[in-house]
Design a protein around this motif. Structure first.
Motif, PDB file in Angstrom:
ATOM      1  N   ALA A 199       0.833  -1.199   0.000  1.00 31.62           N
ATOM      2  CA  ALA A 199       0.000   0.000   0.000  1.00 31.62           C
ATOM      3  C   ALA A 199       0.867   1.247   0.000  1.00 31.62           C
ATOM      4  CB  ALA A 199      -0.919   0.012   1.219  1.00 31.62           C
ATOM      5  N   TYR A 200       0.401   2.260  -0.698  1.00 34.21           N
ATOM      6  CA  TYR A 200       1.055   3.574  -0.714  1.00 34.21           C
ATOM      7  C   TYR A 200      -0.011   4.630  -0.476  1.00 34.21           C
ATOM      8  CZ  TYR A 200       3.402   7.793  -2.331  1.00 34.21           C
ATOM      9  OH  TYR A 200       3.921   9.068  -2.406  1.00 34.21           O
ATOM     10  N   GLN A 201       0.216   5.487   0.502  1.00 34.24           N
ATOM     11  CA  GLN A 201      -0.746   6.539   0.820  1.00 34.24           C
ATOM     12  C   GLN A 201      -0.004   7.818   1.161  1.00 34.24           C
ATOM     13  OE1 GLN A 201      -3.532   5.516   3.905  1.00 34.24           O
ATOM     14  NE2 GLN A 201      -4.910   7.204   3.423  1.00 34.24           N
ATOM     15  N   SER A 202      -0.228   8.844   0.367  1.00 31.16           N
ATOM     16  CA  SER A 202       0.395  10.147   0.592  1.00 31.16           C
ATOM     17  C   SER A 202      -0.707  11.163   0.880  1.00 31.16           C
ATOM     18  CB  SER A 202       1.202  10.559  -0.643  1.00 31.16           C
ATOM     19  OG  SER A 202       0.337  10.778  -1.747  1.00 31.16           O
ATOM     20  N   GLU A 203      -0.369  12.441   0.768  1.00 31.12           N
ATOM     21  CA  GLU A 203      -1.376  13.487   0.982  1.00 31.12           C
ATOM     22  C   GLU A 203      -2.296  13.645  -0.219  1.00 31.12           C
ATOM     23  OE1 GLU A 203       1.831  13.827   1.322  1.00 31.12           O
ATOM     24  OE2 GLU A 203       2.172  14.177   3.476  1.00 31.12           O
ATOM     25  N   GLU A 204      -1.963  13.026  -1.352  1.00 33.27           N
ATOM     26  CA  GLU A 204      -2.720  13.254  -2.582  1.00 33.27           C
ATOM     27  C   GLU A 204      -3.225  11.984  -3.254  1.00 33.27           C
ATOM     28  OE1 GLU A 204      -0.129  15.475  -5.065  1.00 33.27           O
ATOM     29  OE2 GLU A 204      -0.392  17.353  -3.953  1.00 33.27           O
ATOM     30  N   SER A 205      -2.807  10.808  -2.797  1.00 33.43           N
ATOM     31  CA  SER A 205      -3.231   9.593  -3.494  1.00 33.43           C
ATOM     32  C   SER A 205      -3.175   8.386  -2.566  1.00 33.43           C
ATOM     33  CB  SER A 205      -2.356   9.337  -4.729  1.00 33.43           C
ATOM     34  OG  SER A 205      -1.015   9.085  -4.342  1.00 33.43           O
ATOM     35  N   PHE A 206      -3.856   7.310  -3.010  1.00 33.13           N
ATOM     36  CA  PHE A 206      -3.892   6.045  -2.270  1.00 33.13           C
ATOM     37  C   PHE A 206      -3.840   4.917  -3.284  1.00 33.13           C
ATOM     38  CE2 PHE A 206      -6.368   2.458  -0.643  1.00 33.13           C
ATOM     39  CZ  PHE A 206      -5.718   2.210   0.551  1.00 33.13           C
ATOM     40  N   PHE A 207      -2.995   3.891  -3.004  1.00 35.85           N
ATOM     41  CA  PHE A 207      -2.838   2.780  -3.931  1.00 35.85           C
ATOM     42  C   PHE A 207      -2.615   1.497  -3.147  1.00 35.85           C
ATOM     43  CE2 PHE A 207       0.096  -0.042  -6.253  1.00 35.85           C
ATOM     44  CZ  PHE A 207      -0.706  -0.359  -7.341  1.00 35.85           C
ATOM     45  N   GLY A 245     -11.603   5.585  17.302  1.00 33.36           N
ATOM     46  CA  GLY A 245     -10.313   5.762  17.960  1.00 33.36           C
ATOM     47  C   GLY A 245      -9.465   6.839  17.308  1.00 33.36           C
ATOM     48  N   LYS A 246      -8.180   6.755  17.557  1.00 32.17           N
ATOM     49  CA  LYS A 246      -7.227   7.759  17.092  1.00 32.17           C
ATOM     50  C   LYS A 246      -7.011   7.670  15.591  1.00 32.17           C
ATOM     51  CE  LYS A 246      -2.520   9.439  17.943  1.00 32.17           C
ATOM     52  NZ  LYS A 246      -1.258   9.221  18.686  1.00 32.17           N
ATOM     53  N   LYS A 247      -6.949   8.843  14.949  1.00 33.95           N
ATOM     54  CA  LYS A 247      -6.720   8.904  13.512  1.00 33.95           C
ATOM     55  C   LYS A 247      -5.232   8.841  13.206  1.00 33.95           C
ATOM     56  CE  LYS A 247      -7.931  11.683   9.438  1.00 33.95           C
ATOM     57  NZ  LYS A 247      -8.560  12.947   8.974  1.00 33.95           N
ATOM     58  N   ARG A 248      -4.905   8.207  12.090  1.00 28.69           N
ATOM     59  CA  ARG A 248      -3.524   8.129  11.662  1.00 28.69           C
ATOM     60  C   ARG A 248      -3.049   9.496  11.177  1.00 28.69           C
ATOM     61  NH1 ARG A 248      -3.163   3.206   7.566  1.00 28.69           N
ATOM     62  NH2 ARG A 248      -0.969   3.788   7.586  1.00 28.69           N
ATOM     63  N   ALA A 249      -1.857   9.558  10.661  1.00 32.80           N
ATOM     64  CA  ALA A 249      -1.274  10.824  10.199  1.00 32.80           C
ATOM     65  C   ALA A 249      -2.199  11.498   9.189  1.00 32.80           C
ATOM     66  CB  ALA A 249       0.095  10.563   9.584  1.00 32.80           C
ATOM     67  N   ASN A 250      -1.990  12.767   8.960  1.00 31.28           N
ATOM     68  CA  ASN A 250      -2.841  13.563   8.083  1.00 31.28           C
ATOM     69  C   ASN A 250      -2.578  13.196   6.623  1.00 31.28           C
ATOM     70  OD1 ASN A 250      -4.705  15.481   7.280  1.00 31.28           O
ATOM     71  ND2 ASN A 250      -3.188  17.137   7.261  1.00 31.28           N
ATOM     72  N   LEU A 251      -3.103  12.040   6.225  1.00 28.51           N
ATOM     73  CA  LEU A 251      -2.913  11.547   4.877  1.00 28.51           C
ATOM     74  C   LEU A 251      -4.195  11.710   4.063  1.00 28.51           C
ATOM     75  CD1 LEU A 251      -0.962   8.258   5.726  1.00 28.51           C
ATOM     76  CD2 LEU A 251      -0.002  10.439   4.936  1.00 28.51           C
ATOM     77  N   PHE A 252      -4.114  11.359   2.799  1.00 27.98           N
ATOM     78  CA  PHE A 252      -5.239  11.463   1.886  1.00 27.98           C
ATOM     79  C   PHE A 252      -6.413  10.628   2.400  1.00 27.98           C
ATOM     80  CE2 PHE A 252      -7.315   9.754  -2.034  1.00 27.98           C
ATOM     81  CZ  PHE A 252      -7.851  10.954  -2.478  1.00 27.98           C
ATOM     82  N   ARG A 253      -7.566  11.269   2.575  1.00 25.49           N
ATOM     83  CA  ARG A 253      -8.766  10.563   3.038  1.00 25.49           C
ATOM     84  C   ARG A 253      -9.431   9.909   1.842  1.00 25.49           C
ATOM     85  NH1 ARG A 253     -11.820   7.331   4.975  1.00 25.49           N
ATOM     86  NH2 ARG A 253     -13.629   7.809   6.268  1.00 25.49           N
ATOM     87  N   THR A 254      -9.523   8.599   1.881  1.00 19.65           N
ATOM     88  CA  THR A 254     -10.035   7.841   0.763  1.00 19.65           C
ATOM     89  C   THR A 254     -11.210   6.965   1.187  1.00 19.65           C
ATOM     90  OG1 THR A 254      -9.486   6.072  -0.826  1.00 19.65           O
ATOM     91  CG2 THR A 254      -8.254   6.108   1.232  1.00 19.65           C
TER      92      THR A 254
END
Length: 337
Positions: A184-192, A325-334
């Motif tokens: 998996a790859y998840q950044s601020e702009e995409s999710f794969f 619960g707790k949210k992960r880092a401020n990444l792209f919400r998908t």
């Protein structure tokens, strides 16, 4: 009347065992454990709950129902606090009903996965998952009819006992393991995501006869992608392929995400699109994402060989998931996790 019941019963078994040997979901991309044991712990929040309700109709009768409920979480480990690697576990319950409740199979699955970060920013992740499934089948004999239970006029006589009942096991069970690998790859702009999996579970043998077919390994892969189409709009692509006993199933399609009800630090989108289960059905789909919650509805328009026999087939599916619960880092919400 007798012939109609016999034909319907045989058609039901044929469809279940050949064309739909395994439970099917039209919105499987919203049921992570259904796709892979390696997906547990991959949600945006510390805990995740996902559910799918699916019903398939034949000539207006509810012939197939599949209900799936899953929960998964990341396990905190003090020895791993300085690392982005973590362990996760999940539990899934699946109920598959055939023939209006004639054949009922329940699958209870426990999954674990270990996630390994592949970069310092923790955007790339590789996980290995293992799971165990306990399956139990129950046949409702009140809905089962045999030829020697009818009189010469074709009228059903419930007092007539059929010798065929002796061949039916009371509550057969089967236990099997499952494995999966997920990148998996998840950044601020995409999710794969891309994943390969092998499921060994299947329906238990329902009779004492020697004609039960081996379930074999359900091998397959899937991939998910969501990224920005414009500054605000997104698009989703999903593809999955499954093969068991040389019976193949391919699902492909996509959605477009449109933002609405904008609030600071809250992502709300409505998704609309269509999927195709090749050789079987076209599936228009609408999904709604409201921060921690997602909702979905899809409708199956069948195009398989059974529709040529003047049998009206259709189906619909509802999905619901939420993060706790707790949210992960401020990444792209998908929508996909």
């Amino acid at each position: 009347m007798k012939n109609k019941l016999t034909i319907l019963f045989c058609l039901t078994l044929f469809t279940a065992n050949i064309h739909a040997q395994d439970p099917v979901l039209s919105q499987a991309y919203l049921s992570s454990q259904f796709l892979s044991p390696a997906s547990v712990g991959s949600g945006m929040y510390e805990h995740r709950v996902q559910g799918n309700l699916r019903s398939q109709l034949m000539n207006g009768n509810a012939m197939y129902k599949t209900n799936v409920l899953g929960w998964d979480t990341r396990i905190k480990n003090k020895s791993l606090e300085a690392s982005n690697n973590y362990l996760a576990m999940g539990l899934q319950v699946m109920s598959d009903q055939l023939g209006g409740g004639l054949l009922n199979t329940t699958y209870l699955t426990l999954n674990t996965a270990y996630h390994m970060s592949l970069d310092k920013e923790n955007k790339s992740n590789l996980s290995v998952g293992l799971g165990g499934t306990l399956a139990q089948t129950f046949i409702n004999k009140d809905k089962l009819r045999f030829g020697d239970q009818y009189d010469g006029m074709g009228n059903y006589n419930g007092a007539v006992a059929s010798a065929d009942y002796a061949n039916i096991k009371p509550s057969p069970i089967r236990f099997a393991g499952n494995v999966g690998l997920l990148y998996a790859y998840q950044s601020e702009e995409s999710f794969f995501q891309i994943s390969a999996n092998a499921f060994y579970f299947g329906r238990p043998d329902n009779t004492y006869t020697g004609i039960n077919q081996a379930n074999g390994v359900r091998a397959g892969f899937y991939t998910n992608l969501e990224k920005y189409l414009t500054e605000d709009y997104t698009f989703i692509l999903h593809a999955s392929y499954i093969n068991r006993n040389n019976i193949q199933q391919t699902l492909v399609g996509g959605l477009v995400g449109i933002p609405f009800l904008y609030k600071y630090e809250t992502v709300n989108r409505i998704y609309a699109g269509c999927f195709a289960r090749l050789g079987d059905a076209i599936i228009p789909t609408i999904n709604l994402m409201l921060d921690k919650y997602t909702f979905g509805i899809s409708y199956d328009i069948y195009s398989n060989d059974l529709t040529k026999a003047n049998l009206r087939l259709n189906g619909f599916e509802l999905s619901l998931s939420t993060g706790l619960g707790k949210k992960r880092a401020n990444l792209f919400r998908t929508l996909l996790n």
